[in-house]
Design a protein around this motif. Structure first.
Motif, PDB file in Angstrom:
ATOM      1  N   THR A  54       0.830  -1.211   0.000  1.00 57.60           N
ATOM      2  CA  THR A  54       0.000   0.000   0.000  1.00 57.60           C
ATOM      3  C   THR A  54       0.860   1.255   0.000  1.00 57.60           C
ATOM      4  O   THR A  54       0.627   2.194  -0.772  1.00 57.60           O
ATOM      5  CB  THR A  54      -0.926   0.002   1.229  1.00 57.60           C
ATOM      6  N   VAL A  55       1.865   1.288   0.867  1.00 56.87           N
ATOM      7  CA  VAL A  55       2.744   2.456   0.949  1.00 56.87           C
ATOM      8  C   VAL A  55       3.554   2.613  -0.333  1.00 56.87           C
ATOM      9  O   VAL A  55       3.681   3.720  -0.874  1.00 56.87           O
ATOM     10  CB  VAL A  55       3.678   2.344   2.177  1.00 56.87           C
TER      11      VAL A  55
ATOM     12  N   GLY B 280       1.560   3.970  -2.969  1.00 56.54           N
ATOM     13  CA  GLY B 280       1.254   5.383  -2.718  1.00 56.54           C
ATOM     14  C   GLY B 280       2.377   6.286  -3.199  1.00 56.54           C
ATOM     15  O   GLY B 280       2.136   7.321  -3.829  1.00 56.54           O
ATOM     16  N   VAL B 281       3.607   5.898  -2.924  1.00 57.16           N
ATOM     17  CA  VAL B 281       4.759   6.702  -3.348  1.00 57.16           C
ATOM     18  C   VAL B 281       4.989   6.575  -4.841  1.00 57.16           C
ATOM     19  O   VAL B 281       5.373   7.544  -5.508  1.00 57.16           O
ATOM     20  CB  VAL B 281       6.027   6.264  -2.575  1.00 57.16           C
TER      21      VAL B 281
ATOM     22  N   ILE C 292      -1.267  11.570  -3.467  1.00 57.44           N
ATOM     23  CA  ILE C 292      -1.035  10.300  -2.787  1.00 57.44           C
ATOM     24  C   ILE C 292       0.449  10.105  -2.479  1.00 57.44           C
ATOM     25  O   ILE C 292       0.817   9.503  -1.468  1.00 57.44           O
ATOM     26  CB  ILE C 292      -1.625   9.122  -3.603  1.00 57.44           C
ATOM     27  N   ARG C 293       1.314  10.641  -3.336  1.00 60.16           N
ATOM     28  CA  ARG C 293       2.751  10.585  -3.042  1.00 60.16           C
ATOM     29  C   ARG C 293       3.095  11.402  -1.801  1.00 60.16           C
ATOM     30  O   ARG C 293       3.896  10.980  -0.964  1.00 60.16           O
ATOM     31  CB  ARG C 293       3.547  11.113  -4.246  1.00 60.16           C
TER      32      ARG C 293
ATOM     33  N   SER D 201       2.171   9.556   1.279  1.00 57.04           N
ATOM     34  CA  SER D 201       2.877   8.294   1.493  1.00 57.04           C
ATOM     35  C   SER D 201       4.381   8.442   1.725  1.00 57.04           C
ATOM     36  O   SER D 201       5.016   7.530   2.267  1.00 57.04           O
ATOM     37  CB  SER D 201       2.660   7.375   0.286  1.00 57.04           C
TER      38      SER D 201
ATOM     39  N   ARG E 106       6.084   7.914   5.287  1.00 61.73           N
ATOM     40  CA  ARG E 106       6.022   6.502   5.689  1.00 61.73           C
ATOM     41  C   ARG E 106       7.098   5.686   4.972  1.00 61.73           C
ATOM     42  O   ARG E 106       7.778   4.852   5.585  1.00 61.73           O
ATOM     43  CB  ARG E 106       4.641   5.918   5.357  1.00 61.73           C
ATOM     44  N   TYR E 107       7.236   5.897   3.673  1.00 60.95           N
ATOM     45  CA  TYR E 107       8.176   5.117   2.869  1.00 60.95           C
ATOM     46  C   TYR E 107       9.610   5.356   3.326  1.00 60.95           C
ATOM     47  O   TYR E 107      10.383   4.405   3.526  1.00 60.95           O
ATOM     48  CB  TYR E 107       8.008   5.495   1.397  1.00 60.95           C
TER      49      TYR E 107
ATOM     50  N   TYR F 203       5.133   1.207   7.987  1.00 62.81           N
ATOM     51  CA  TYR F 203       4.143   0.590   7.113  1.00 62.81           C
ATOM     52  C   TYR F 203       2.839   0.223   7.820  1.00 62.81           C
ATOM     53  O   TYR F 203       1.838  -0.054   7.160  1.00 62.81           O
ATOM     54  CB  TYR F 203       4.730  -0.676   6.464  1.00 62.81           C
TER      55      TYR F 203
ATOM     56  N   PRO G 135      -1.675   1.943   7.301  1.00 62.54           N
ATOM     57  CA  PRO G 135      -1.675   3.039   6.309  1.00 62.54           C
ATOM     58  C   PRO G 135      -3.091   3.381   5.839  1.00 62.54           C
ATOM     59  O   PRO G 135      -3.374   3.394   4.628  1.00 62.54           O
ATOM     60  CB  PRO G 135      -0.823   2.463   5.181  1.00 62.54           C
TER      61      PRO G 135
ATOM     62  N   ILE H  64      -3.747   6.144   3.179  1.00 65.77           N
ATOM     63  CA  ILE H  64      -3.418   5.782   1.791  1.00 65.77           C
ATOM     64  C   ILE H  64      -4.488   4.854   1.229  1.00 65.77           C
ATOM     65  O   ILE H  64      -4.950   5.016   0.093  1.00 65.77           O
ATOM     66  CB  ILE H  64      -2.032   5.112   1.716  1.00 65.77           C
TER      67      ILE H  64
END
Length: 499
Positions: free
Chosen positions: A441-442, A445-446, A463-464, A467, A470-471, A476, A479, A482
């Motif tokens: 998911t993360v 998102g990135v 969305i980036r 996220s 977190r990335y 993680y 999330p 996201i």
């Protein structure tokens, strides 16, 4: 009363593609037996459509192609209902699922025969035998049930694909307009699905192709592939191609020849390959492939851990270092590598399983660091019954068992197994599965997939932004923000939805 219904069960919610496997079967009986196709992707009630044909009294055989997942989910109740109302009708299944689970299928009571692999010869020979009352015990590539048990006939050598008759596109067009099968994707406005080869010359023990094709591969010539595609382009306006071959790029010479033939047509295309095979291609070949319209190639990276690659019986010469190096190499050709990874293989202890998952997560981030455009597809390891493989032995020793009935196979839990989302394997804990899914998911998102054509630049940037922290911090868990955006925007998941 010897006509044939060829049934293509629902395979996707909103993705309709030409049913190529059934088209091969239709071509094999064309001119000898009348046939119709019923496409579950195009029918609101395929059972009613099939029954309308059966009510005429002219149809005696039903051939069904069945992949695990959505196709199995529709094929099972439809065929059960058909057999209950029409016990005289012979139901014949083909495809990956019945070939790998023959006992379960034939013991259901509503499937009479299985085509085990290519049916271009086996299917018409079986119909001939049933029509004439002659033995079918020596017809290769069929499986059936007798009073003494399941009988699996020998396998046929792979057929020279150049000897096969052309697919009956024009006849299909009278039943379902070809234009409806040409969908809008990342590749183009009217994307065509096409098979140019069958099989794969490798023996990966996690792959359903291996038990069927046994490390064999046969392909149409580049000229034949070009001619077929040009016909559909000129007649129905196709502007892009999805090659659904298990391994399109086995031959460098054929791939380059096709790329040069198709280049003047200005069509974008996608296919599947092995990293260690294409890493041997020359720069000139890779450039020719890109110039010919190839935009993205799917590679089974599987793992950055060389020990896991050996456990998976990946074969060839692929290594973790090569996976990273090749992703970086493709940047200069503007070809997007689409790498799939398999997480959650069996290990002696839970700690080792968790360590493997953590390793793959960090390795995927290294791939993204050298080539951010690399598409990442994450699967959770789901066992495949590859007889004789060490990996399958490990799976059985760990206590894993497949369902024993078709009704169990189509339960929600096993449908998720088929989609490689919830593997139902005893060595994976819910926490491990959650970590895999949360990282996915993360990551998505990135790096939102380029194949999601409904995701505009504003949505991608948003969305980036949500996220990125977190990335970078490897956070993680939970999330939810996201997931909420992905659900609201109906984010496309290539691993289960394709383009």
């Amino acid at each position: 009363m010897n006509k044939i219904i060829l049934f293509n069960p629902l395979s996707a919610v909103a993705k309709h593609r030409i049913p190529n496997s059934l088209m091969n079967i239709a071509a094999s009986v064309e001119g000898k037996y009348d046939w119709v196709i019923v496409d579950g992707n195009c029918e609101t009630d395929p059972l009613q459509k099939i029954q309308s044909y059966l009510y005429t009294g002219e149809y005696k055989y039903i051939g069904v192609t069945v992949m695990p997942g959505p196709q199995l989910k529709q094929a099972t109740p439809v065929c059960k209902a058909i057999k209950a109302k029409n016990p005289q009708v012979k139901v014949i299944w083909g495809g990956y699922f019945p070939s790998t689970q023959p006992d379960t299928v034939l013991c259901s009571g509503y499937v009479d025969f299985i085509i085990n692999g290519p049916g271009d010869h086996a299917f018409p020979l079986l119909i001939d035998a049933l029509e004439n009352g002659t033995p079918y015990e020596f017809i290769k590539n069929i499986i059936y049930k007798t009073d003494t048990g399941i009988v699996k006939n020998g396998k046929e050598d792979l057929i020279d694909q150049e000897t096969l008759p052309p697919l009956p596109y024009d006849k299909l067009d009278t039943m379902y307009p070809i234009k409806k099968y040409l969908g809008r994707t990342y590749l183009g406005e009217k994307t065509l699905a096409y098979h140019s080869s069958i099989g794969c010359p490798f023996t990966c023990s996690f792959c359903a192709v291996v038990p069927i094709y046994e490390a064999r591969w046969k392909a149409k010539s580049a000229q034949t592939v070009y001619k077929d595609i040009k016909y559909i382009k000129d007649k129905w306006g196709a502007d892009a191609i999805e090659f659904h071959d298990n391994n399109f790029f086995v031959s460098e010479k054929r791939a380059v020849e096709f790329a040069r033939l198709i280049a003047p047509e200005k069509m974008s295309w996608w296919g599947m390959a092995r990293i260690d095979t294409m890493d041997k291609f020359s720069d000139a070949s890779l450039q020719a492939i890109r110039d010919g319209g190839c935009k993205i190639i799917f590679f089974g990276a599987e793992s950055g851990n060389n020990d896991i690659l050996e456990q998976l019986d990946k074969g060839g010469t692929q290594t973790g270092d090569q996976i990273i190096r090749f992703a970086e190499r493709l940047k200069k050709f503007d070809i997007i590598p689409e790498y799939s990874f398999v997480l959650g293989t069996p290990a002696p202890t839970p700690e080792k399983v968790q360590a493997q998952i953590d390793f793959e997560i960090e390795f995927i981030k290294k791939v993204k660091a050298v080539n951010p455009n690399t598409e990442i597809v994450i699967y959770t390891y789901s066992p495949v019954p590859t007889e004789g493989s060490e990996l399958f032995k490990q799976v059985l020793d760990a206590g894993f068992k497949f369902p024993q009935t078709l009704e169990d196979w189509v339960s929600p839990a096993w449908e998720n197994f088929d989609m490689r989302k919830n593997p139902l394997t005893p060595w994976l804990t819910p926490e491990m599965i959650n970590k895999i899914r949360n990282f996915e998911t993360v990551l998505n998102g990135v790096y939102p997939t380029v194949t999601d054509i409904k995701l505009n630049d504003l949505k991608r940037r948003s969305i980036r932004f949500v996220s990125a922290i977190r990335y970078k911090a490897s956070l993680y868990k939970y999330p939810y923000e996201i997931k909420l955006l992905q659900r609201f925007w109906k984010y496309r998941q290539p691993e289960i939805q394709g383009f």
